[in-house]
Enzyme design. Sequence first.
Site, PDB file in Angstrom:
ATOM      1  N   LYS A 141       0.795  -1.125  -0.075  1.00  0.00           N
ATOM      2  CA  LYS A 141       0.068  -0.002   0.040  1.00  0.00           C
ATOM      3  C   LYS A 141       0.827   1.298   0.004  1.00  0.00           C
ATOM      4  O   LYS A 141       0.532   2.054  -0.646  1.00  0.00           O
ATOM      5  CB  LYS A 141      -1.024  -0.069   1.137  1.00  0.00           C
ATOM      6  N   GLN A 180      -4.625  -1.807   9.561  1.00  0.00           N
ATOM      7  CA  GLN A 180      -4.646  -3.082   8.837  1.00  0.00           C
ATOM      8  C   GLN A 180      -5.362  -4.167   9.731  1.00  0.00           C
ATOM      9  O   GLN A 180      -4.987  -4.374  11.079  1.00  0.00           O
ATOM     10  CB  GLN A 180      -3.189  -3.429   8.518  1.00  0.00           C
ATOM     11  N   ASP A 220     -11.330   3.193   3.822  1.00  0.00           N
ATOM     12  CA  ASP A 220     -11.573   1.496   3.879  1.00  0.00           C
ATOM     13  C   ASP A 220     -12.990   1.450   3.891  1.00  0.00           C
ATOM     14  O   ASP A 220     -13.478   0.177   3.512  1.00  0.00           O
ATOM     15  CB  ASP A 220     -10.886   0.815   5.136  1.00  0.00           C
TER      16      ASP A 220
END
Length: 285
Positions: free
Chosen positions: A53, A97, A120
Amino acid sequence: MAKILDGRKISKEIRADIIERVDRMKEEKGIVPGLAVVIVGDDEASHVYVSMKAKACKSVGFHSEEHKLPESTTQEELLNLIDHLNNDDKINGILVQLPLPKHMDENLVNSHISPQKDVDGFHAVNMGNLTLGEESYVPCTPKGIIELIKRTGTDMAGKNAVVVGRSNIVGKPAAILLLKESCTTTICHSKTKNMELFLKEADIVVAAAGVPNLIKGHMIKEGAIVIDAGTRKLDGKLVGDVEFDSAKEVASWITPVPGGVGPMTITMLLENTLEATEKLWNSRP
Ligand SMILES: NC(=O)c1ccc[n+]([C@@H]2O[C@H](COP(=O)([O-])OP(=O)(O)OC[C@H]3O[C@@H](n4cnc5c(N)ncnc54)[C@H](OP(=O)(O)O)[C@@H]3O)[C@@H](O)[C@H]2O)c1
């Protein structure tokens, strides 16, 4: 024989457009989009995803920060870091994460991220807005799945879509997005009886079960679009939920694993971060 939906190629095209928008933003407003990725613990796969990422951010000219915290971090310490990032003007998107260590509550942590920086799309506000059909950040993997289907040029309205999997990350939001495209949408899961019956009627199949080769060619309707989000290691090889060799003989379009949904997920994260930056600056006088 199915045509291949090449996620790497489509991602490259989308990223070229993102680079142009970022350059324009820098030139006209002096703004650089910023993404902060937070990781807790030593999970090897998670560290690989985080560095992918960060690399993707750099490739499109974003500011990117990686916050690597030890397994022993308390939930309070993590929430304090999120508070700091929520108030940091350099940061437009925050991603924590998953999975988090067992002593942390993932829903609580995700809900601590400002909904405006929740690129997200896992915050309850964004999930709620998605369900209500209001503007929201859309979780990256399902967003990438819809983008891939659109690239086939198929009008989704009225098509039968079957999603295999009902997780909050992939299956459930993918089903909501297909419904939004006016598909007649069915969700199958581990308790579904005779899944083949549903698959045989599906013009669009989205596989997100994480069970290698669960869906075989003979279960699929002739001419179906098959999107495989599944990724599992089998004998050292990355495989999807769909048995590719048999399914490609029946489907009209199919995604490979790897090289289908995976690259799209990170590209959609970049798109969401850019969107968050544009929204923030457009809202300022
Ligand atoms: N490519 C990417 O960027 C990306 C991103 C995220 C995830 N993934 C992959 O996508 C897959 C799914 O991820 P996830 O996070 O959604 O997984 P998850 O949370 O484990 O959910 C799996 C879902 O599949 C259902 N399922 C399991 N076995 C099944 C079976 N035999 N028949 C029908 N349904 C079954 C489960 O049903 P129940 O609810 O009844 O248990 C559950 O809803 C994994 O392989 C993951 O690695 C890929």
